[in-house]
Write an enzyme that holds these catalytic residues in place. Structure first.
Site, PDB file in Angstrom:
ATOM      1  N   LYS A  74       0.841  -1.203   0.000  1.00 14.44           N
ATOM      2  CA  LYS A  74       0.000   0.000   0.000  1.00 14.44           C
ATOM      3  C   LYS A  74       0.863   1.235   0.000  1.00 14.44           C
ATOM      4  CE  LYS A  74       0.839   1.270   4.450  1.00 14.44           C
ATOM      5  NZ  LYS A  74       1.542   2.514   4.832  1.00 14.44           N
ATOM      6  N   ALA A  95      10.096  -3.577   6.187  1.00 13.58           N
ATOM      7  CA  ALA A  95      10.252  -2.388   7.040  1.00 13.58           C
ATOM      8  C   ALA A  95      10.330  -1.118   6.194  1.00 13.58           C
ATOM      9  CB  ALA A  95      11.491  -2.505   7.926  1.00 13.58           C
ATOM     10  N   GLY A  96       9.487  -1.068   5.149  1.00 15.04           N
ATOM     11  CA  GLY A  96       9.558   0.047   4.207  1.00 15.04           C
ATOM     12  C   GLY A  96       8.384   0.993   4.243  1.00 15.04           C
ATOM     13  N   MET A 129       5.278   0.128   3.647  1.00 11.23           N
ATOM     14  CA  MET A 129       4.317  -0.286   2.622  1.00 11.23           C
ATOM     15  C   MET A 129       3.448  -1.445   3.099  1.00 11.23           C
ATOM     16  SD  MET A 129       6.512   0.174  -0.894  1.00 11.23           S
ATOM     17  CE  MET A 129       5.035   0.191  -1.912  1.00 11.23           C
ATOM     18  N   ALA A 130       3.439  -1.677   4.406  1.00 15.25           N
ATOM     19  CA  ALA A 130       2.555  -2.661   5.047  1.00 15.25           C
ATOM     20  C   ALA A 130       2.834  -4.091   4.616  1.00 15.25           C
ATOM     21  CB  ALA A 130       1.082  -2.310   4.814  1.00 15.25           C
ATOM     22  N   GLY A 134       4.372  -6.519   6.347  1.00 13.91           N
ATOM     23  CA  GLY A 134       4.017  -7.443   7.421  1.00 13.91           C
ATOM     24  C   GLY A 134       2.511  -7.584   7.570  1.00 13.91           C
ATOM     25  N   SER A 135       1.803  -6.478   7.431  1.00 10.73           N
ATOM     26  CA  SER A 135       0.341  -6.514   7.501  1.00 10.73           C
ATOM     27  C   SER A 135      -0.237  -7.308   6.334  1.00 10.73           C
ATOM     28  CB  SER A 135      -0.220  -5.090   7.496  1.00 10.73           C
ATOM     29  OG  SER A 135       0.204  -4.371   8.634  1.00 10.73           O
ATOM     30  N   ALA A 136       0.349  -7.133   5.151  1.00 10.27           N
ATOM     31  CA  ALA A 136      -0.100  -7.901   3.990  1.00 10.27           C
ATOM     32  C   ALA A 136       0.082  -9.393   4.234  1.00 10.27           C
ATOM     33  CB  ALA A 136       0.670  -7.457   2.750  1.00 10.27           C
ATOM     34  N   ASP A 187      -3.039  -1.736   9.931  1.00 10.45           N
ATOM     35  CA  ASP A 187      -3.023  -1.796   8.465  1.00 10.45           C
ATOM     36  C   ASP A 187      -3.536  -3.119   7.916  1.00 10.45           C
ATOM     37  OD1 ASP A 187      -1.928   0.732   8.391  1.00 10.45           O
ATOM     38  OD2 ASP A 187       0.114   0.071   7.956  1.00 10.45           O
TER      39      ASP A 187
END
Length: 299
Positions: free
Chosen positions: A10, A97-98, A100-101, A103-105, A137
């Protein structure tokens, strides 16, 4: 039997941040846009819960029960009385860790994959409840497209998008901790009034109409000053993107990935080439938005 689910990265086209709440979170007006960079999460029946990961940045991904994907499998199992005997394999393409979610994805992907593997029959609303418990997220990673997230970002209102937008993403050589960025936001905000976060009507109109120029004029991220304070080199990357002709650039979420909105594919390729040549970032990707949310692609 295995089930593979594809989940999108995202970008936050608006991230309005309120003052710190008593629980330590912040109220947000968070306009999410899913983009065409994806992780694939595969769930396979196993004797116990295990994780593996491959792809760029895989060495930074925890492979124990602290991983959000593992926590998603555990949470779904607890709700339906299922022992989470599953092997989760994450094929990463979203920067780690960028901002852009990624880990959430992966959590959303694991949830949908395990749901299909175990045949729980969970409704979409039940899956979204679990997502919200896992992280702010994660619900958006499940639904994709575009949405306004309020509360701490987990309460979603789906948004219409009237066209395709071209983006360039520059991954930084290093990472930023989301809690550290919010902590720096609080430090920088000390002593001044923080307005209640609200979605920009002009930005929502730009998304609805598919107007790239109007969207570029309304991109904002209240966490950007904090991210730049902790990672000053990001300013050089943002300057390089602007000089290359991007319509707008901003830090993606809590960073340190930076995002550049471009007029069309040719402009995006030119900006990507210039950013690569600038030496101000580790890697560069070109993609489009919006993108669908968590989708079963095999199984």
């Amino acid at each position: 039997m295995s089930v593979t689910v594809r989940v999108p990265a995202k970008v936050n086209v608006q991230l309005a941040v309120g003052a710190a709440r008593p629980d330590g979170f912040h109220d947000l007006a968070n306009v999410f846009l899913a983009v065409g960079l994806h992780d694939d999460v595969t769930a396979t029946a196993a004797d116990e819960l295990t994780l593996t990961c491959e792809g760029p940045g895989a060495d930074q991904v925890p492979l124990d029960r602290t991983n959000l994907a593992a926590r998603a499998a555990i949470a779904l199992g607890e709700r339906y009385g299922i022992e989470p005997r599953v092997h989760l394999h994450i094929d990463k393409d979203i920067p780690v860790a960028g901002g852009m979610a990624g880990g959430s994805a992966d959590a959303a992907g694991a949830l949908v994959a395990c749901d299909a593997l175990w045949g729980t029959g969970a409704t979409r609303d039940e899956l979204l409840e679990i997502c919200a418990e896992l992280g702010s997220d994660v619900p958006f990673s499940l639904v994709g497209g575009a949405a306004l997230g309020t509360g701490r970002g987990e309460k979603l209102q789906l948004l219409d998008v009237g066209g395709e937008f071209w983006w360039v993403f520059a991954a930084a050589d290093g990472g930023l901790s989301t809690p550290a960025v919010y902590g720096e936001f609080d430090r920088l905000a000390e002593g001044r009034a923080i307005p209640e976060p609200e979605a920009s009507p002009a930005l929502l109109d730009a998304l609805r109409s598919g107007d790239t120029t109007a969207l570029a004029a309304t991109l904002t991220n209240d966490l950007q000053p904090a991210a730049l304070s902790l990672f000053p080199a990001l300013k050089d990357t943002l300057d390089a993107g602007a000089a290359a002709g991007a319509l707008a650039g901003l830090v993606s979420g809590s960073g340190p990935t930076t995002a550049y909105l471009c007029a069309d594919e040719a402009s995006a390729q030119a900006v990507a080439a210039a950013l690569t040549a600038s030496g101000t970032c580790r890697s560069v990707r070109v993609t489009t938005s919006p993108a669908p949310g968590a989708t079963v692609v095999q199984g």
